[in-house]
Design a protein around this motif. Structure first.
Motif, PDB file in Angstrom:
ATOM      1  N   THR A 153      10.996  -4.703   0.109  1.00 55.70           N
ATOM      2  CA  THR A 153      10.968  -3.654   1.121  1.00 55.70           C
ATOM      3  C   THR A 153      11.678  -2.432   0.547  1.00 55.70           C
ATOM      4  O   THR A 153      12.772  -2.561  -0.004  1.00 55.70           O
ATOM      5  N   TRP A 154      11.047  -1.280   0.670  1.00 55.63           N
ATOM      6  CA  TRP A 154      11.655  -0.032   0.188  1.00 55.63           C
ATOM      7  C   TRP A 154      11.868   0.905   1.366  1.00 55.63           C
ATOM      8  O   TRP A 154      10.944   1.173   2.134  1.00 55.63           O
ATOM      9  N   VAL A 155      13.088   1.384   1.527  1.00 58.06           N
ATOM     10  CA  VAL A 155      13.403   2.380   2.550  1.00 58.06           C
ATOM     11  C   VAL A 155      13.439   3.728   1.850  1.00 58.06           C
ATOM     12  O   VAL A 155      14.202   3.918   0.884  1.00 58.06           O
ATOM     13  N   GLY A 156      12.612   4.664   2.306  1.00 58.13           N
ATOM     14  CA  GLY A 156      12.564   5.960   1.641  1.00 58.13           C
ATOM     15  C   GLY A 156      12.402   7.076   2.645  1.00 58.13           C
ATOM     16  O   GLY A 156      11.789   6.903   3.699  1.00 58.13           O
ATOM     17  N   ARG A 157      12.963   8.215   2.296  1.00 58.79           N
ATOM     18  CA  ARG A 157      12.863   9.389   3.166  1.00 58.79           C
ATOM     19  C   ARG A 157      12.031  10.434   2.439  1.00 58.79           C
ATOM     20  O   ARG A 157      12.325  10.772   1.284  1.00 58.79           O
ATOM     21  N   THR A 175      11.727 -17.316   0.626  1.00 58.25           N
ATOM     22  CA  THR A 175      12.847 -16.371   0.594  1.00 58.25           C
ATOM     23  C   THR A 175      12.492 -15.095   1.353  1.00 58.25           C
ATOM     24  O   THR A 175      11.323 -14.769   1.511  1.00 58.25           O
ATOM     25  N   GLY A 176      13.513 -14.355   1.766  1.00 56.73           N
ATOM     26  CA  GLY A 176      13.308 -13.047   2.366  1.00 56.73           C
ATOM     27  C   GLY A 176      12.958 -12.041   1.280  1.00 56.73           C
ATOM     28  O   GLY A 176      12.801 -12.395   0.114  1.00 56.73           O
ATOM     29  N   ALA A 177      12.849 -10.800   1.693  1.00 57.02           N
ATOM     30  CA  ALA A 177      12.466  -9.756   0.739  1.00 57.02           C
ATOM     31  C   ALA A 177      13.701  -9.209   0.018  1.00 57.02           C
ATOM     32  O   ALA A 177      14.823  -9.328   0.502  1.00 57.02           O
ATOM     33  N   VAL A 178      13.460  -8.597  -1.100  1.00 57.24           N
ATOM     34  CA  VAL A 178      14.493  -7.785  -1.747  1.00 57.24           C
ATOM     35  C   VAL A 178      14.392  -6.400  -1.121  1.00 57.24           C
ATOM     36  O   VAL A 178      13.305  -5.816  -1.059  1.00 57.24           O
ATOM     37  N   VAL A 179      15.508  -5.891  -0.637  1.00 62.12           N
ATOM     38  CA  VAL A 179      15.515  -4.587   0.039  1.00 62.12           C
ATOM     39  C   VAL A 179      16.124  -3.540  -0.892  1.00 62.12           C
ATOM     40  O   VAL A 179      17.159  -3.788  -1.530  1.00 62.12           O
ATOM     41  N   THR A 180      15.479  -2.400  -0.979  1.00 61.10           N
ATOM     42  CA  THR A 180      16.006  -1.315  -1.800  1.00 61.10           C
ATOM     43  C   THR A 180      15.845   0.014  -1.073  1.00 61.10           C
ATOM     44  O   THR A 180      14.996   0.142  -0.186  1.00 61.10           O
ATOM     45  N   VAL A 181      16.676   0.974  -1.421  1.00 63.46           N
ATOM     46  CA  VAL A 181      16.696   2.277  -0.752  1.00 63.46           C
ATOM     47  C   VAL A 181      16.758   3.356  -1.823  1.00 63.46           C
ATOM     48  O   VAL A 181      17.590   3.271  -2.735  1.00 63.46           O
ATOM     49  N   GLY A 182      15.929   4.376  -1.709  1.00 61.44           N
ATOM     50  CA  GLY A 182      16.041   5.440  -2.710  1.00 61.44           C
ATOM     51  C   GLY A 182      14.994   6.509  -2.563  1.00 61.44           C
ATOM     52  O   GLY A 182      14.221   6.521  -1.605  1.00 61.44           O
ATOM     53  N   GLU A 183      15.007   7.405  -3.525  1.00 60.73           N
ATOM     54  CA  GLU A 183      14.091   8.548  -3.500  1.00 60.73           C
ATOM     55  C   GLU A 183      12.884   8.292  -4.404  1.00 60.73           C
ATOM     56  O   GLU A 183      13.038   7.996  -5.589  1.00 60.73           O
ATOM     57  N   THR A 184      11.699   8.453  -3.832  1.00 62.95           N
ATOM     58  CA  THR A 184      10.489   8.442  -4.655  1.00 62.95           C
ATOM     59  C   THR A 184       9.841   9.810  -4.517  1.00 62.95           C
ATOM     60  O   THR A 184       9.736  10.352  -3.419  1.00 62.95           O
ATOM     61  N   MET A 185       9.486  10.355  -5.671  1.00 60.63           N
ATOM     62  CA  MET A 185       9.017  11.742  -5.721  1.00 60.63           C
ATOM     63  C   MET A 185       7.542  11.817  -6.089  1.00 60.63           C
ATOM     64  O   MET A 185       6.979  10.873  -6.662  1.00 60.63           O
ATOM     65  N   LEU A 186       6.969  12.961  -5.799  1.00 62.92           N
ATOM     66  CA  LEU A 186       5.657  13.249  -6.376  1.00 62.92           C
ATOM     67  C   LEU A 186       5.905  13.516  -7.852  1.00 62.92           C
ATOM     68  O   LEU A 186       6.888  14.172  -8.211  1.00 62.92           O
ATOM     69  N   LEU A 187       5.059  12.986  -8.703  1.00 59.82           N
ATOM     70  CA  LEU A 187       5.217  13.142 -10.148  1.00 59.82           C
ATOM     71  C   LEU A 187       3.990  13.859 -10.701  1.00 59.82           C
ATOM     72  O   LEU A 187       2.868  13.395 -10.525  1.00 59.82           O
ATOM     73  N   LEU A 188       4.222  14.994 -11.315  1.00 64.29           N
ATOM     74  CA  LEU A 188       3.134  15.718 -11.967  1.00 64.29           C
ATOM     75  C   LEU A 188       3.352  15.584 -13.460  1.00 64.29           C
ATOM     76  O   LEU A 188       4.420  15.927 -13.971  1.00 64.29           O
ATOM     77  N   SER A 189       2.352  15.035 -14.158  1.00 66.77           N
ATOM     78  CA  SER A 189       2.579  14.830 -15.590  1.00 66.77           C
ATOM     79  C   SER A 189       1.433  15.364 -16.425  1.00 66.77           C
ATOM     80  O   SER A 189       0.267  15.313 -16.017  1.00 66.77           O
TER      81      SER A 189
END
Ligand code: KDG
Length: 318
Positions: free
Chosen positions: A51-55, A1-15
């Motif tokens: 696959t993740w598309v992120g800016r 199968t091909g990949a699952v493609v997703t798009v979104g924001e991933t942030m730096l996380l300080l915990s």
């Protein structure tokens, strides 16, 4: 199968590494997190390419985000925005046991996502596309990006998965329904928490059982609907059949990311041909396991399933 493609924001996380507010803490742990990349990581762990598309910004936080998602085995399509900063999220474990999440993401690089950030052919070749309400709520251009991906998926016959993932800090409840609903209607599989289901359906607090909500959502989506009801477990409606699964009891360390692990496990199972019952079992176990580790996507120890505790997975996002 091909990949699952997703798009979104991933942030730096300080915990916080110990209970307390940032105002009083001396140390914060550096980590990263974003609902869509969390799902992508969960998929890869279950053997399904993602696959993740992120800016991100041209800054050290962006470097860290890209490094973390890549090192988990996800194929990353980065867009580096020289004019904006990578989003930041702060997570505190308060003295009363609650987790508090604070965002520093307004005008972040990811909120400048545009349809052109998703390369030609990527959606068209995908096994499925996974989208969330978070990306819809980031900005007008991020919302347009989600709709462009939907149109492309539709044109190519690629199935769409949608997790409502309502974030009250990003969109208020009165407009949220109109933002999420058009996407929910075009999803082949629709995921929502029980409160998110009520929001999407225009119901009042406490209206409808989990079963009612799942049936109503399945009437909105093009295929199955799954209600994630935290400590009550989950209900799926698949081809008119109701599947119910109690929560897997675990000792909860950090519930953030549980919903993403749940979704990833469901998608991985169904995309590899497993029946919906198996998908729901695996999803419930994966969601529970994700609660046993700090952080939004870190690999849990499967043995934690056999060390049960209180299945308290309260939503910390309002
Ligand atoms: O679902 C977990 C996410 O909420 C977390 O990783 C951060 O993407 C995030 C968000 O917007 O809250």
């Amino acid at each position: 199968t091909g990949a699952v493609v997703t798009v979104g924001e991933t942030m730096l996380l300080l915990s916080g590494t110990e209970p307390g507010e940032v105002a009083e803490l001396e140390h914060l742990r550096v980590d990263t997190g974003g609902a869509e990349s969390n799902v992508a990581i969960g998929l890869v762990r279950a053997g399904v390419p993602a696959t993740w598309v992120g800016r991100v910004g041209a800054d050290p936080a962006g470097d860290r985000v890209l490094r973390d998602v890549r090192s988990a085995g996800v194929d990353v399509v980065p867009v580096v925005d020289p004019d904006r900063s990578t989003g930041l999220m702060v997570k505190e474990r308060l003295h009363d046991g609650r987790t508090r999440v604070t965002y520093h993401r307004r005008h972040s690089a990811a909120s400048a996502l545009v349809p052109e950030d998703v390369p030609a052919g990527l959606v068209e070749r995908a096994a499925a596309v996974h989208l969330t309400g978070i990306t819809l709520a980031l900005s007008d251009t991020a919302r347009a990006t989600v709709h462009a991906v939907l149109d492309r998926a539709d044109a190519a016959g690629v199935p769409v998965s949608f997790d409502v993932n309502h974030r009250a800090k990003l969109v208020d409840a009165s407009t949220a329904r109109g933002v999420y609903r058009p996407v929910a209607e075009r999803a082949e599989v629709l995921f929502a928490g029980d409160d998110e289901a009520r929001l999407l359906l225009g119901l009042g607090d406490d209206e409808g059982t989990d079963e009612d909500l799942a049936h109503a959502l399945a009437a909105v989506s093009r295929g199955p609907a799954v209600v994630k009801a935290g400590s009550r477990g989950a209900v799926a409606v698949v081809d008119g059949r109701t599947l119910r699964r109690p929560a897997t009891p675990v000792r909860v360390v950090d519930p953030v990311g549980a919903g993403d692990a749940f979704v990833a496990a469901w998608l991985a199972a169904t995309l590899t041909g497993a029946p919906a019952e198996t998908a729901l079992d695996r999803a419930a176990d994966a969601g529970a396991l994700a609660c046993t580790v700090a952080g939004d996507w870190h690999r849990p120890d499967p043995a934690a399933l056999h060390r049960p505790g209180t299945p308290d997975t309260a939503d910390v996002h309002d």
